[in-house]
Enzyme design. Structure first.
Site, mmCIF file in Angstrom:
data_model
loop_
_atom_site.group_PDB
_atom_site.id
_atom_site.type_symbol
_atom_site.label_atom_id
_atom_site.label_comp_id
_atom_site.label_asym_id
_atom_site.label_seq_id
_atom_site.Cartn_x
_atom_site.Cartn_y
_atom_site.Cartn_z
ATOM 1 N N ALA A 1 0.821 -1.215 0.000
ATOM 2 C CA ALA A 1 0.000 0.000 0.000
ATOM 3 C C ALA A 1 0.853 1.262 0.000
ATOM 4 C CB ALA A 1 -0.930 0.008 1.210
ATOM 5 N N GLY A 2 2.165 1.092 0.209
ATOM 6 C CA GLY A 2 3.054 2.250 0.279
ATOM 7 C C GLY A 2 3.448 2.623 1.695
ATOM 8 N N LYS A 3 3.436 1.631 2.597
ATOM 9 C CA LYS A 3 3.733 1.907 4.010
ATOM 10 C C LYS A 3 5.115 2.513 4.208
ATOM 11 C CE LYS A 3 3.083 -2.176 5.693
ATOM 12 N NZ LYS A 3 2.655 -2.853 4.444
ATOM 13 N N VAL B 1 7.247 4.189 2.126
ATOM 14 C CA VAL B 1 7.411 5.575 1.672
ATOM 15 C C VAL B 1 6.636 6.518 2.585
ATOM 16 C CG1 VAL B 1 5.526 5.445 -0.018
ATOM 17 C CG2 VAL B 1 7.306 7.147 -0.307
ATOM 18 N N LYS C 1 10.843 -1.466 12.693
ATOM 19 C CA LYS C 1 10.117 -2.396 11.820
ATOM 20 C C LYS C 1 10.177 -3.711 12.588
ATOM 21 C CE LYS C 1 8.609 -3.989 7.650
ATOM 22 N NZ LYS C 1 7.484 -3.485 6.839
ATOM 23 N N SER D 1 9.621 -9.856 6.809
ATOM 24 C CA SER D 1 10.004 -10.984 5.960
ATOM 25 C C SER D 1 10.562 -10.411 4.658
ATOM 26 C CB SER D 1 8.804 -11.900 5.701
ATOM 27 O OG SER D 1 7.706 -11.171 5.195
ATOM 28 N N GLU E 1 15.651 9.347 -2.175
ATOM 29 C CA GLU E 1 16.482 10.553 -2.213
ATOM 30 C C GLU E 1 15.642 11.828 -2.177
ATOM 31 O OE1 GLU E 1 19.701 10.097 -2.015
ATOM 32 O OE2 GLU E 1 19.429 7.924 -2.171
#
Length: 222
Positions: free
Chosen positions: A13-15, A17, A37, A41, A213
């Protein structure tokens, strides 16, 4: 110390970023920010140690420095559901170990701890143990990451309903475009999310192939 848990509407889902963007945002508020975190896995070997790229990215954005094992206590090489990877490795993901890992940061001189989850909100960790149980016990405020793809409206509503049913507080939500092409009618779907969700929209992040970046904090709403 404020503790935040970054949850996703589902896998990919984009966790990461979103979590990195949130860390950058807090750092710009002159906060000392630590990251975790807890369970990962899909790890790889680096200098004789299993590491996870998501955890490493979080560490790069943080303005504090702690040993990798503190950031990511449970690492599994196979890119599968953590409780299955743990069983394959002869490991049981232990609730008390996770709680102690978070508590350790509470004793450090930091302002905020940002914890990135794995998979979706209701991630199973072991028999009788799901991630929400850990989130509630550490009194973390949940930031829900909504991946902008077909089904996101339903996933967001169900996830928020479940978060509240588990007795957890919601800090807000972040929308993330997960691929190079916007989802069909993305603007309308984002407008629907804003209409349907009572919680605060914290940020809307576009697809950024070189996001590691980037200054991601610019996508947070004032």
């Amino acid at each position: 110390m404020n503790t935040y848990f970054i949850a996703g509407t589902d896998t990919d889902a984009g966790k990461t970023v979103a979590a990195c963007a949130f860390v950058q945002y807090l750092v710009k508020q002159s906060q000392q920010v630590a990251v975790m975190k807890p369970v990962a896995s899909g790890c790889h070997w680096q200098n004789g140690q299993l590491v996870n790229e998501d955890a490493l990215n979080l560490m790069r954005q943080s303005n504090t420095s702690f040993d990798y094992d503190r950031v990511n206590p449970y690492t599994f090489e196979a890119a599968i559901a953590p409780h299955i990877a743990a069983a394959d490795s002869g490991v049981v993901i232990d609730k008390e170990r996770l709680l102690k890992a978070v508590d350790w940061f509470h004793e450090r001189p930091i302002d905020s701890l940002v914890i990135e989850g794995a998979g979706g909100w209701q991630l199973p960790l072991a028999s009788g143990l799901r991630m929400p149980q850990v989130v509630k016990e550490v009194n973390a405020k949940v930031v829900l990451v909504v991946g902008l793809k077909l089904g996101c409206l339903n996933h967001a509503l169900l996830s928020l309903q479940s978060i509240k049913q588990e007795g957890c507080d919601v800090a807000g939500w972040i929308a993330v475009q997960t691929g190079p092409e916007p989802m069909p009618r993305q603007a309308e779907n984002l407008a629907s999310l804003r209409e349907l969700l009572d919680e605060k929209e914290l940020a809307s992040i576009p697809y950024l192939p070189g996001w590691t970046e980037e200054d991601l904090s610019i996508y947070f709403h004032k």
